[in-house]
Scaffold this active site. Structure first.
Site, PDB file in Angstrom:
ATOM      1  N   CYS A   8       8.744   5.972   6.476  1.00 28.05           N
ATOM      2  CA  CYS A   8       7.382   5.740   6.926  1.00 28.05           C
ATOM      3  C   CYS A   8       6.530   5.310   5.737  1.00 28.05           C
ATOM      4  CB  CYS A   8       6.799   7.016   7.530  1.00 28.05           C
ATOM      5  SG  CYS A   8       7.993   8.034   8.423  1.00 28.05           S
ATOM      6  N   ASP A   9       5.235   5.164   5.991  1.00 29.26           N
ATOM      7  CA  ASP A   9       4.294   4.824   4.930  1.00 29.26           C
ATOM      8  C   ASP A   9       3.011   5.597   5.146  1.00 29.26           C
ATOM      9  OD1 ASP A   9       5.474   2.228   3.449  1.00 29.26           O
ATOM     10  OD2 ASP A   9       5.938   2.123   5.589  1.00 29.26           O
TER      11      ASP A   9
END
Length: 356
Positions: A8-9
């Site tokens: 993810c970010d």
């Protein structure tokens, strides 16, 4: 074929990176595409002294008081990918791999730490100390997917409140943290803390020397010392996403709003909005934390996959989203979940929004 990046970010903008006097937090949760990502609210609770808490795989001692939280979480686990509490704290985590091996067996998941930090921390720093204390006591590990194929990792976290942000990176039971007080910052599947260390595990450098990873001379660069010599393909492929996220934040440095953060989370070319192989962006979150404590914090959740397919040029997009206005009087008295839109909400502290 190279593995697709499986993570993810997380993003944060603090004044003067933000257009207004707000801290803006954002995260995409990239998970197996057939996994249910639910948005769940849990009210503040008091717990009997000596009670135990059942996390995803292990039990730990419960504290006497926990904060109200709203979480975006895989339905099968106790922990969460991201969330916020009634103290104005937001946390998200990412998968990383380091020179410290991933120990087999069950422990606390990175997602468990996210929820524990939110339930027990009244500031970003307080939540960080909750996580690091539990990390040192119980370790991290365990299967991170419902799929029987083994998949475990270490974690990096972004912890944010109305005043500051902290990046926390871990390697086994070791950890290092960096304080961020202004501007923009993102994290992904990379170790990003170099020499600018604000806090660390007391044995961190000793372990690095004992393992022959650092000679004890010159500046200590955590990312250089602890990054694996042969990183997993997914970690290498994630470099493009991390670089793309950094560039998008820098393009908007000084003008970041909730709408800008949403546009970053929708970005397909960078890979931030993922749709690759068996993984996709299964949930998204954007939070607005005003520095003025008389104003409420606002939290937007999609509770549906792929925010890019719902994109509009303004905040008046067609997608239903969840918004929680945290107030001192949290009127929800039991856990509440939403798994798909549209939702019928009757709680006075929770509102529907047509804005993400």
């Amino acid at each position: 074929m190279a593995e697709v990046p499986m993570s993810c970010d997380c993003f944060v903008s603090l004044p003067p990176g933000s257009r207004d006097d707000h801290v803006i937090f954002g995260k995409n949760a990239d998970r197996p595409r057939d996994e249910v990502q639910e948005v769940a609210h849990y009210p503040a609770e008091s717990h009997p002294p000596g009670s135990m808490l059942e996390c995803t795989y292990i039990q730990i001692p419960q504290v006497e008081q926990t904060h109200a939280v709203v979480l975006s979480k895989p339905a099968w686990m106790w922990g969460a990918e991201m969330g916020a509490n009634d103290q104005g704290v937001c946390i998200g985590n990412e998968a990383i791999w380091t020179r410290e091996p991933v120990v087999p067996g069950e422990a606390l998941l990175g997602m468990d730490f996210v929820r524990l930090g939110l339930e027990r921390g009244d500031s970003a720093w307080s939540a960080l100390t909750v996580i690091t204390s539990l990390l040192e006591q119980h370790g991290q590990g365990g299967q991170c997917k419902e799929d029987p194929v083994p998949f475990s990792y270490h974690n990096t976290f972004l912890l944010v409140d109305r005043n500051e942000a902290w990046v926390l990176e871990t390697a086994g039971r070791l950890w290092v943290a960096q304080k961020v007080t202004k501007g923009v910052k993102n994290i992904s599947n990379q170790l990003t803390i170099g020499t600018e260390v604000t806090a660390e595990h007391p044995e961190l450098r000793g372990v690095a020397q004992a393992q022959g990873w650092w000679d004890g001379e010159g500046e200590f660069n955590f990312a250089q010392v602890f990054s694996p010599e042969n990183p997993p393909a997914r970690m290498e492929l994630a470099k493009q996403r991390y670089k793309g996220g950094t560039e998008l934040l820098q393009q908007h440095d000084g003008s970041v709003t909730a709408a800008v953060m949403m546009s970053i989370l929708r970005d397909k070319p960078s890979g931030i909005c993922m749709d690759s192989g068996g993984f996709c962006t299964t949930g998204s979150m954007v939070s607005v934390l005003p520095r003025d404590t008389s104003m409420p914090c606002i939290h937007f959740f999609t509770a549906t996959p792929d925010p890019s397919r719902l994109a509009q040029t303004t905040l008046s997009g067609s997608s239903l989203a969840f918004r929680a206005r945290w107030t001192e009087d949290m009127t929800c008295t039991r856990p509440t979940r939403w798994r798909s839109a549209p939702w019928r909400l009757t709680r006075t502290s929770l509102q529907l929004s047509l804005r993400f």
